[in-house]
Design a protein around this motif. Structure first.
Motif, short mmCIF file in Angstrom:
data_model
loop_
_atom_site.label_atom_id
_atom_site.label_comp_id
_atom_site.label_asym_id
_atom_site.label_seq_id
_atom_site.Cartn_x
_atom_site.Cartn_y
_atom_site.Cartn_z
N ILE A 24 98.66 13.90 76.14
CA ILE A 24 99.17 14.31 77.45
C ILE A 24 98.22 13.87 78.55
N TYR A 25 96.92 14.05 78.32
CA TYR A 25 95.95 13.59 79.32
C TYR A 25 96.04 12.07 79.50
N ARG A 26 96.20 11.34 78.41
CA ARG A 26 96.28 9.88 78.52
C ARG A 26 97.50 9.44 79.31
N ARG A 27 98.60 10.15 79.15
CA ARG A 27 99.83 9.78 79.85
C ARG A 27 99.81 10.24 81.30
N SER A 28 98.91 11.13 81.65
CA SER A 28 98.86 11.66 83.01
C SER A 28 98.12 10.71 83.94
N ASP A 29 98.59 10.65 85.18
CA ASP A 29 97.90 9.86 86.20
C ASP A 29 97.02 10.73 87.08
N ILE A 30 97.43 11.98 87.26
CA ILE A 30 96.71 12.94 88.09
C ILE A 30 96.77 14.29 87.37
N VAL A 31 95.65 15.01 87.33
CA VAL A 31 95.63 16.33 86.72
C VAL A 31 95.30 17.36 87.79
N VAL A 32 96.08 18.43 87.83
CA VAL A 32 95.98 19.41 88.91
C VAL A 32 95.81 20.81 88.35
N MET A 33 95.00 21.62 89.03
CA MET A 33 94.91 23.06 88.74
C MET A 33 94.63 23.77 90.06
N LEU A 34 95.61 24.52 90.55
CA LEU A 34 95.52 25.14 91.88
C LEU A 34 95.48 26.66 91.77
N SER A 35 94.60 27.15 90.95
CA SER A 35 94.51 28.59 90.70
C SER A 35 94.13 29.37 91.95
N ARG A 36 94.61 30.61 92.02
CA ARG A 36 94.17 31.51 93.08
C ARG A 36 92.73 31.92 92.84
N MET A 37 92.31 31.95 91.59
CA MET A 37 90.92 32.11 91.17
C MET A 37 90.84 31.59 89.75
N GLU A 38 89.73 30.98 89.38
CA GLU A 38 89.56 30.45 88.04
C GLU A 38 88.11 30.59 87.63
N CYS A 39 87.90 31.22 86.48
CA CYS A 39 86.52 31.40 86.01
C CYS A 39 85.83 30.06 85.84
N PHE A 40 86.50 29.11 85.16
CA PHE A 40 85.92 27.78 85.00
C PHE A 40 86.98 26.69 85.09
N GLY A 41 87.94 26.69 84.17
CA GLY A 41 88.98 25.66 84.20
C GLY A 41 88.68 24.52 83.27
N LEU A 42 88.72 24.78 81.96
CA LEU A 42 88.33 23.79 80.97
C LEU A 42 89.28 22.59 80.94
N ALA A 43 90.53 22.78 81.37
CA ALA A 43 91.47 21.66 81.42
C ALA A 43 91.00 20.59 82.41
N ILE A 44 90.31 21.01 83.46
CA ILE A 44 89.77 20.03 84.41
C ILE A 44 88.62 19.26 83.76
N THR A 45 87.79 19.93 82.98
CA THR A 45 86.72 19.25 82.25
C THR A 45 87.32 18.22 81.30
N GLU A 46 88.38 18.59 80.60
CA GLU A 46 89.04 17.67 79.68
C GLU A 46 89.63 16.49 80.42
N ALA A 47 90.21 16.74 81.59
CA ALA A 47 90.76 15.64 82.39
C ALA A 47 89.66 14.68 82.83
N MET A 48 88.51 15.22 83.18
CA MET A 48 87.38 14.38 83.59
C MET A 48 86.90 13.52 82.42
N PHE A 49 86.89 14.09 81.22
CA PHE A 49 86.55 13.31 80.03
C PHE A 49 87.49 12.12 79.87
N HIS A 50 88.77 12.32 80.23
CA HIS A 50 89.78 11.27 80.11
C HIS A 50 89.85 10.37 81.35
#
Length: 445
Positions: free
Chosen positions: A321-347
């Motif tokens: 899914i990350y490979r097929r994505s062109d842009i990864v978004v997470m617009l939380s009202r609050m987020e402790c960390f957001g590991l999906a963003i770390t994974e997107a950065m890896f990709h």
């Protein structure tokens, strides 16, 4: 108790609400941490609630994890409902969504049910300690922290808080968390800001340590089949992906509304929402309306053909899914960390996030992505448009994402700090250099 010495096997007991195959949040963090610890000759034990399936983590993952499961049959349904209500009240306050309106923690509805479940965890912990040679107990989040009061004094313990501590946290809640943090030998936070707030509310400074969550590069490098829902997206389309469960602090509404403002201009763009509910959805209906609200919003904005609800996806298949994505978004009202963003950065993906907690900690605005204010749908639309329009910009920011990941969030670096942390507690003669991420906070802001 064993003492760290040379290459002897070390035993760590994780205590958490949920575990694999439930993914997202703490479960994913423990899944990733367990893999890297097993490679360092750690023996992993885990106590958690019964999950919705009978999948064995050990069998599914290919490395040994001894699980001690608290069956749902041990807990009356009404107690589970009260437990869920209590922790949701705390969860929403910690994420800045709801004010804390009680005089004491005991006054929060469901507190007695929360204590009932905590006592089950405590009994199971003592059973495991009695029958195994455990070096250290690592408590994962506030749902299980009451167990810190019941472990033997000679047993070393760590309490990792996987929730944000915000500046305007209620003093009663902060003191409650810090009281248990001071019972542990160390309290772990994901970013420096949370550590600073905890210390302000009475956590002993020497107990605090900052360690960001880690991804699993092995899982993220897997080549698997792309989920079938992607087949409805025409080849060559721009895919905007959000990988996040639906709950009170998630930012799906802002993302959907922002996307709606540019959907007519960029007809070759599609929004994919990956994620379902959380463990709480299995025991209570307190969070079940959030997915429905997002689905209704998509329908009302006539985006049914442009927004895809992919549902929960097996963690082992997320890489495609990350490979097929062109842009990864997470617009939380609050987020402790957001590991999906770390994974997107890896990709090597450009990312768009809100200016909160661990999201703002990972993303440098205008460098590896963009940072917007919570609720700002106009900026969300504008910045999504910029990224859709320019492939060159997406590639440039994606390259920066990978560099920031490699410098600051590579699990092979972070696991060394965990190893040193464990050693520092169990082998007084070993003096390790524990990590200090304060410099990162200023660098990435």
């Amino acid at each position: 108790m064993k003492i760290f010495n040379g290459n002897k096997e070390r035993s760590i007991l994780f205590v958490s609400q949920s575990f694999y195959p439930r993914v997202g949040g703490v479960s994913t963090l423990l899944l990733n941490l367990s893999r890297y610890l097993s490679q360092l000759n750690y023996k992993i034990y885990a106590i958690h609630f019964e999950m919705s399936t009978n999948v064995s983590a050990s069998e599914a993952l290919g490395y040994p994890i001894k699980e001690y499961i608290i069956s749902r049959s041990e807990i009356p349904k009404e107690v589970f409902q009260g437990y869920a209500a209590f922790k949701e009240e705390i969860y929403q306050h910690l994420h800045g969504i709801r004010q804390f309106k009680y005089q004491t923690i005991d006054d929060v509805p469901g507190y007695k049910d929360f204590v009932f479940c905590s006592e089950l965890f405590s009994k199971r912990i003592l059973d495991v300690l009695s029958n195994n040679n455990i070096d250290l107990v690592h408590f994962q989040d506030y749902q299980v922290m009451l167990g810190l009061s019941n472990i033997p004094l000679e047993v070393k313990s760590i309490f990792s808080l996987h929730a944000p501590l915000i500046d305007n946290i209620d003093r009663t809640v902060a003191k409650w968390l810090v009281r248990y943090g001071n019972k542990a030998d160390k309290m772990v936070f994901s970013i420096p800001q949370y550590s600073e707030i905890a210390i302000k509310h009475g956590l002993k400074p020497q107990k605090s340590i900052v360690l960001p969550p880690m991804i699993d590069k092995n899982v993220m490098s897997r080549v698997t089949e792309l989920p079938s829902v992607f087949k409805q997206i025409p080849p060559g389309s721009i895919v905007i992906t959000c990988i996040q469960r639906f709950d009170a602090k998630s930012g799906h509404t802002q993302l959907i509304e922002g996307f709606s403002k540019i959907s007519n201009k960029f007809k070759n763009s599609y929004l994919v929402l990956v994620g379902g509910g959380s463990f709480t959805d299995n025991i209570s209906n307190v969070r079940r309306n959030y997915l429905l609200e997002a689905q209704n919003l998509v329908r009302d904005l006539n985006l049914t053909n442009r927004v895809i609800f992919a549902g929960s996806v097996d963690y082992m298949n997320l890489s495609e899914i990350y490979r097929r994505s062109d842009i990864v978004v997470m617009l939380s009202r609050m987020e402790c960390f957001g590991l999906a963003i770390t994974e997107a950065m890896f990709h090597e993906k450009p990312v768009l996030v809100t200016n909160v907690g661990g999201l703002a900690f990972q993303v440098k605005n205008g460098v590896n992505g963009y940072v917007v204010k919570v609720g700002d749908t106009e900026s969300t639309a504008d910045l999504l448009g910029r990224l859709i329009e320019s492939k060159e910009l997406r590639i440039k920011m994606g390259v920066k994402s990978k560099k920031i990941f490699q410098k600051n969030f590579d699990p092979e670096k972070i696991i060394k700090y965990y190893h040193t942390l464990y050693q520092s507690l169990l082998s007084p003669s070993i003096v390790g250099s524990l990590p200090n991420y304060d410099y990162l906070y200023n660098l990435l802001r």
